[in-house]
Design a protein around this motif. Structure first.
Motif, mmCIF file in Angstrom:
data_model
loop_
_atom_site.group_PDB
_atom_site.id
_atom_site.type_symbol
_atom_site.label_atom_id
_atom_site.label_comp_id
_atom_site.label_asym_id
_atom_site.label_seq_id
_atom_site.Cartn_x
_atom_site.Cartn_y
_atom_site.Cartn_z
ATOM 1 N N VAL A 116 -86.884 31.444 4.721
ATOM 2 C CA VAL A 116 -88.218 31.889 5.126
ATOM 3 C C VAL A 116 -89.198 31.909 3.953
ATOM 4 N N ILE A 117 -88.707 32.191 2.733
ATOM 5 C CA ILE A 117 -89.525 32.126 1.524
ATOM 6 C C ILE A 117 -88.923 31.065 0.600
ATOM 7 N N ARG A 118 -89.282 29.719 0.830
ATOM 8 C CA ARG A 118 -90.393 29.280 1.631
ATOM 9 C C ARG A 118 -90.111 27.987 2.389
ATOM 10 N N ALA A 119 -88.969 27.358 2.167
ATOM 11 C CA ALA A 119 -88.799 25.958 2.559
ATOM 12 C C ALA A 119 -88.958 25.712 4.052
ATOM 13 N N THR A 120 -88.307 26.519 4.893
ATOM 14 C CA THR A 120 -88.396 26.212 6.326
ATOM 15 C C THR A 120 -89.746 26.607 6.896
ATOM 16 N N THR A 121 -90.405 27.586 6.276
ATOM 17 C CA THR A 121 -91.777 27.908 6.674
ATOM 18 C C THR A 121 -92.707 26.740 6.363
ATOM 19 N N THR A 122 -92.639 26.232 5.141
ATOM 20 C CA THR A 122 -93.529 25.164 4.699
ATOM 21 C C THR A 122 -93.221 23.858 5.409
ATOM 22 N N ALA A 123 -91.947 23.562 5.635
ATOM 23 C CA ALA A 123 -91.579 22.309 6.308
ATOM 24 C C ALA A 123 -92.246 22.207 7.671
ATOM 25 N N ALA A 124 -92.193 23.280 8.451
ATOM 26 C CA ALA A 124 -92.823 23.247 9.769
ATOM 27 C C ALA A 124 -94.331 23.076 9.653
ATOM 28 N N LEU A 125 -94.916 23.674 8.627
ATOM 29 C CA LEU A 125 -96.366 23.572 8.456
ATOM 30 C C LEU A 125 -96.787 22.161 8.050
ATOM 31 N N TYR A 126 -95.938 21.438 7.330
ATOM 32 C CA TYR A 126 -96.252 20.029 7.048
ATOM 33 C C TYR A 126 -96.378 19.238 8.355
ATOM 34 N N LEU A 127 -95.443 19.449 9.255
ATOM 35 C CA LEU A 127 -95.513 18.743 10.543
ATOM 36 C C LEU A 127 -96.715 19.217 11.346
ATOM 37 N N LYS A 128 -96.976 20.506 11.333
ATOM 38 C CA LYS A 128 -98.134 21.044 12.047
ATOM 39 C C LYS A 128 -99.433 20.455 11.496
ATOM 40 N N ALA A 129 -99.467 20.212 10.182
ATOM 41 C CA ALA A 129 -100.662 19.677 9.536
ATOM 42 C C ALA A 129 -100.830 18.175 9.725
ATOM 43 N N GLY A 130 -99.840 17.519 10.361
ATOM 44 C CA GLY A 130 -100.011 16.109 10.670
ATOM 45 C C GLY A 130 -99.074 15.152 9.990
ATOM 46 N N ALA A 131 -98.098 15.632 9.219
ATOM 47 C CA ALA A 131 -97.093 14.740 8.648
ATOM 48 C C ALA A 131 -96.308 14.075 9.779
ATOM 49 N N THR A 132 -95.966 12.813 9.597
ATOM 50 C CA THR A 132 -95.250 12.090 10.645
ATOM 51 C C THR A 132 -93.759 12.401 10.642
ATOM 52 N N ALA A 133 -93.221 12.767 9.487
ATOM 53 C CA ALA A 133 -91.796 13.100 9.375
ATOM 54 C C ALA A 133 -91.551 13.774 8.043
ATOM 55 N N LEU A 134 -90.413 14.448 7.955
ATOM 56 C CA LEU A 134 -89.935 15.038 6.717
ATOM 57 C C LEU A 134 -88.617 14.380 6.345
ATOM 58 N N VAL A 135 -88.426 14.125 5.066
ATOM 59 C CA VAL A 135 -87.135 13.662 4.563
ATOM 60 C C VAL A 135 -86.659 14.715 3.571
ATOM 61 N N LEU A 136 -85.602 15.418 3.911
ATOM 62 C CA LEU A 136 -85.129 16.527 3.091
ATOM 63 C C LEU A 136 -83.994 16.063 2.191
ATOM 64 N N ALA A 137 -84.195 16.254 0.890
ATOM 65 C CA ALA A 137 -83.230 15.839 -0.126
ATOM 66 C C ALA A 137 -82.497 17.054 -0.671
ATOM 67 N N ARG A 138 -81.350 16.822 -1.264
ATOM 68 C CA ARG A 138 -80.567 17.933 -1.813
ATOM 69 C C ARG A 138 -81.244 18.547 -3.041
ATOM 70 N N GLY A 139 -81.948 17.744 -3.818
ATOM 71 C CA GLY A 139 -82.567 18.237 -5.033
ATOM 72 C C GLY A 139 -83.683 17.320 -5.481
ATOM 73 N N ALA A 140 -84.330 17.689 -6.600
ATOM 74 C CA ALA A 140 -85.514 16.975 -7.046
ATOM 75 C C ALA A 140 -85.222 15.523 -7.399
ATOM 76 N N GLU A 141 -84.133 15.251 -8.108
ATOM 77 C CA GLU A 141 -83.831 13.871 -8.491
ATOM 78 C C GLU A 141 -83.535 13.018 -7.269
ATOM 79 N N ALA A 142 -82.836 13.588 -6.308
ATOM 80 C CA ALA A 142 -82.561 12.857 -5.073
ATOM 81 C C ALA A 142 -83.857 12.554 -4.330
ATOM 82 N N ALA A 143 -84.798 13.499 -4.350
ATOM 83 C CA ALA A 143 -86.082 13.289 -3.680
ATOM 84 C C ALA A 143 -86.855 12.160 -4.342
ATOM 85 N N ARG A 144 -86.859 12.126 -5.668
ATOM 86 C CA ARG A 144 -87.541 11.036 -6.372
ATOM 87 C C ARG A 144 -86.952 9.681 -5.978
ATOM 88 N N ALA A 145 -85.636 9.628 -5.829
ATOM 89 C CA ALA A 145 -84.985 8.368 -5.472
ATOM 90 C C ALA A 145 -85.277 7.956 -4.034
#
Length: 229
Positions: free
Chosen positions: A23-52
């Motif tokens: 709730v503080i904060r990832a799942t709160t923010t993830a839903a708000l990205y979609l609410k704000a108009g993001a077409t999809a979310l890709v959730l990575a295990r960590g920062a380096e994985a996200a960069r890749a």
């Protein structure tokens, strides 16, 4: 039907419907990205994985130690979700996105928070499966804020005919009789945000049943888990 509350993720144990709560904060923010108009979310295990995982034109979002890592477009703040309309958001956080990966194996994986508590409970009931409320915790420790949010979602599940199973489910329900902001404010997650100057995020995360966007797992993209609304 029944629901359980896991105070920390239990990888490899989920088969029905898992609602992951950070709730503080990832799942709160993830839903708000979609609410704000993001077409999809890709959730990575960590920062380096996200960069890749990031592809051209995609937004890179997340945090390490509460703050955006170098080169990220956005942090993990529910107050900063602009600029994502029509974009894919690749997201990595210290606790939340790892907890989502730990829920792999469940037939349905949903992201829950206080903001979408009623909606995520209704979506979970519609799956026809028993429900596991998976609390992300904070760096391997049980988190008061996540237990509280699981209790609020659990109260909605109760109202829809589900029964709590296990002591943690009952404990979470007992916590949920309290108002949200005082509980969240004393959590370690909230105090950590205050220390890095992001204490205002806590009040945003404490808002209950303010929208109906429920991120749900759609499939894999490489090592990333793709979610849509």
């Amino acid at each position: 039907m029944r629901f359980r509350v896991d105070p920390l993720p239990l990888p490899g144990t989920y088969r029905g419907t898992a609602i992951v709560v950070d709730v503080i904060r990832a799942t709160t923010t993830a839903a708000l990205y979609l609410k704000a108009g993001a077409t999809a979310l890709v959730l990575a295990r960590g920062a380096e994985a996200a960069r890749a995982l990031r592809q051209d034109g995609e937004i890179l979002a997340g945090e390490v130690g509460g703050l955006p890592p170098e080169g990220f477009d956005l942090g993990n703040s529910p107050r900063e979700v602009d600029g994502v309309v029509g974009k894919v958001v690749v997201m990595a956080t210290t606790n939340g996105t790892r907890a989502v990966h730990a829920a792999m194996g469940a037939r349905w994986i949903l992201l829950g928070s206080l903001q979408n508590a009623r909606a995520v409970a209704e979506r979970a009931v519609a799956t026809g499966e028993e429900v596991h409320l998976v609390c992300a915790g904070k760096e391997g420790q049980v988190a008061l804020d996540d237990l509280y949010a699981a209790g609020v979602i659990g109260r909605h599940l109760q109202a829809l005919g589900f029964f709590p199973e296990g002591e943690m489910a009952h404990l979470a329900l007992c916590l949920a009789v309290n108002p949200p902001l005082p509980v969240l404010s004393v959590s370690e997650a909230a105090q950590a945000l205050v220390r890095v100057g992001l204490g205002e995020d806590v009040a945003e995360c404490a808002r209950v049943d303010v929208h109906g966007v429920v991120p749900r797992f759609l499939g894999m993209r490489g090592e990333g888990m793709v979610f849509g609304g």
